[in-house]
Design a protein around this motif. Structure first.
Motif, mmCIF file in Angstrom:
data_model
loop_
_atom_site.group_PDB
_atom_site.id
_atom_site.type_symbol
_atom_site.label_atom_id
_atom_site.label_comp_id
_atom_site.label_asym_id
_atom_site.label_seq_id
_atom_site.Cartn_x
_atom_site.Cartn_y
_atom_site.Cartn_z
ATOM 1 N N PRO A 48 0.815 -1.217 0.000
ATOM 2 C CA PRO A 48 0.000 0.000 0.000
ATOM 3 C C PRO A 48 0.848 1.267 0.000
ATOM 4 N N ALA A 52 -2.878 8.100 0.822
ATOM 5 C CA ALA A 52 -3.340 8.204 -0.563
ATOM 6 C C ALA A 52 -4.482 9.206 -0.692
ATOM 7 N N ARG A 84 -5.213 1.953 -3.481
ATOM 8 C CA ARG A 84 -3.880 2.205 -2.910
ATOM 9 C C ARG A 84 -3.197 0.919 -2.472
ATOM 10 N N VAL A 178 -4.731 7.370 -7.960
ATOM 11 C CA VAL A 178 -4.506 7.970 -6.644
ATOM 12 C C VAL A 178 -3.041 8.353 -6.530
ATOM 13 N N SER A 180 0.228 9.705 -3.745
ATOM 14 C CA SER A 180 0.732 9.491 -2.389
ATOM 15 C C SER A 180 2.011 10.298 -2.219
#
Length: 515
Positions: A48, A52, A84, A178, A180
């Motif tokens: 992961p 996110a 994510r 997404v 991050s």
């Protein structure tokens, strides 16, 4: 304290949370590709990305899946956690597939999904689709890589996947992406992103090459061919020699795909055998580009220092890759002269289908409603003139729809794109005569041409503007550009700035294999 990087212990996998509720059509406890067995893939959870946030979603791709437009906002589906890599919809066995391939014409051996995970199948109104995460972390096939994708490359893939679909070009799709703050090192330190990709299958030429060469497993190769026919080419069931029948269909689909690429001025910068789809889809948007000035020798990939994948070489490179696929299928046909001849004959339709498909598309681009001898020469003369004067590919064809066949018409809108006006005038006279010969009506032709020639394409400078804003935390330009590119053939006067000439210096924007 130093922030964790993608390769640090802080990026180790978290146990995925199982989400029982899922969007419509998500298939539980059954995955077509997983049914092939352990020789074909490795089951594992994603790594992961932390903190996110949504960057963009595609309503059109969601509609393709039969999902509601708010799929990403529904708390019970936990879509952000799924994308994510921290959660999985119940019964979806996440896995990475193994393949091999030729890269820049050189055998590279075993490759595989080094940063991608198949989540599973979705039953959709358009048939079964696979859902895949790209940038989901290390897999057994990552080699020395970190398994991550950066925001820069993910924005480009997300936008171009959906832009190509809107242009009508066969392609994998992008459901959502997404971002991050996780640092990822490329040429510099960037931030991570994950894109959810959708396709009927992500099978590549390289999957077949793997079992023919790297693994040398004829039984697995046969099983892969049978699987591909069963799920993706059912019309070939019962073919006398399944591998030969499959190769011929792949050759035809590849011809249609490359003709479409050429007609919209698209360059795929890494046409390795592991980046060509067995279904004839555009796959793996790394270093790609749409032509600005028309140049058959244009190289969109900064890493391609020999120009192997230059725009004008794409048709021959695709044929080379098809020969590599034929070589991979040879063990199923027999290593005899007769078997080799069968496979070579299966490739022949590519040689005839590609020029016919391309000529058909180019006739549409110049508004010819009938087929006449000399059309190819007329179109080639225009392209030669465009190359000599570096006329903009997209703008030239779009403006050509305004061409008037009236005697004495100056046709300044398109004429002004050329440096050698007299040379253009000579071509324009030939063109006008050809149009009058078929009784072409200017207004009706303009409508047809505007449906064949996009006004909006994802030029490098447009993508770069969206990337630079996104890197500052502003995703509005990504979303606005997606909105514009959904309707590439419409006038959209309010978005005229996206259809203008590229700014000076835009040719200096570099995209490479890290893109």
């Amino acid at each position: 304290m130093m922030a964790p990087t993608a390769s640090s212990p802080a990026a180790a996998p978290e146990p995925p949370t199982v989400v029982d509720d899922a969007p419509p059509g998500v298939v539980h406890d059954r995955h077509r590709f997983a049914s092939l067995g352990e020789r074909f893939s490795t089951r594992l959870a994603g790594m992961p990305v932390p903190q996110a946030h949504w960057v963009a979603v595609s309503d059109d791709c969601a509609e393709l899946l039969g999902w509601p437009a708010d799929w990403w906002q529904r708390p019970e589906w936990r879509a952000l956690d799924v994308l994510r890599g921290a959660a999985a919809w119940s019964g979806m066995p996440t896995l990475a597939t193994v393949y091999s391939g030729h890269q820049f014409g050189v055998w590279a051996g075993q490759l595989g999904d080094g940063r991608a995970l198949l989540l599973g199948d979705v039953q959709t109104p358009a048939g079964p689709m696979e859902l895949q995460l790209k940038g989901a972390g290390r897999t057994p096939y990552s080699r020395m890589g970190d398994g991550r994708a950066v925001l820069r490359s993910t924005v480009r893939e997300f936008l171009c996947s959906e832009a190509m679909a809107a242009l009508g070009v066969p392609t994998t799709r992008a459901l959502g992406m997404v971002g991050s703050p996780l640092p990822v090192r490329r040429e510099t330190v960037e931030t991570a992103a994950v894109v959810a990709r959708v396709a009927p299958s992500f099978l590549r030429f390289g999957h077949f090459e793997h079992f023919a060469h790297t693994a040398a497993d004829v039984e697995a190769l046969r099983r892969l061919v049978d699987f591909t026919i069963e799920h993706h080419f059912p019309e070939l069931a019962g073919a006398p020699v399944p591998a030969v029948a499959l190769l011929e269909q792949v050759a035809l689909r590849t011809a249609a795909l490359v003709a479409h690429w050429q007609a919209v001025g698209f360059c795929h910068g890494v046409m390795n055998t592991d980046n060509l789809s067995i279904l004839g889809l555009t796959i793996d948007y790394g270093p790609f580009g749409f032509l600005d000035a028309y140049d058959p020798g244009h190289i969109c990939n900064h890493s391609d220092d020999r120009g192997r994948y230059a725009y004008g070489r794409q048709p021959n490179v695709a044929f080379w890759n098809l020969h590599a696929l034929a070589q991979a299928l040879l063990p199923l046909v027999g290593r005899t002269d007769e078997a080799t001849e069968q496979l070579l004959e299966a490739l022949e339709p590519y040689r005839s289908a590609l020029p016919l498909a391309l000529l058909q598309r180019m006739r549409a681009k110049v508004g010819l409603a009938t087929e006449q001898e000399g059309d190819a020469a007329l179109i080639e003369a225009l392209l030669d003139r465009m190359a000599a004067d570096r006329a903009d590919f997209t703008i030239t064809f779009r403006r050509l729809s305004q061409f008037s066949t009236a005697p004495g018409a100056a046709n300044e809108a398109v004429r002004d794109l050329f440096i050698d006006r007299e040379a253009f005038d000579a071509w324009a006279q030939r063109y006008a005569e050809r149009l009058r010969a078929e009784g072409s009506d200017d207004a009706q032709r303009a409508l047809r041409m505007n449906a064949a020639n996009p006004k909006f394409v994802l030029r490098n400078h447009l993508a770069q503007n969206a990337i630079e804003a996104a890197q500052q935390g502003d995703f509005s330009e990504v979303r606005q550009l997606l909105k514009v590119l959904r309707h590439p053939f419409d006038e959209q006067p309010e978005h005229a700035r996206y259809a203008g000439f590229p700014p000076e210096g835009s040719h200096l924007i570099e995209v490479s294999c890290s893109s």
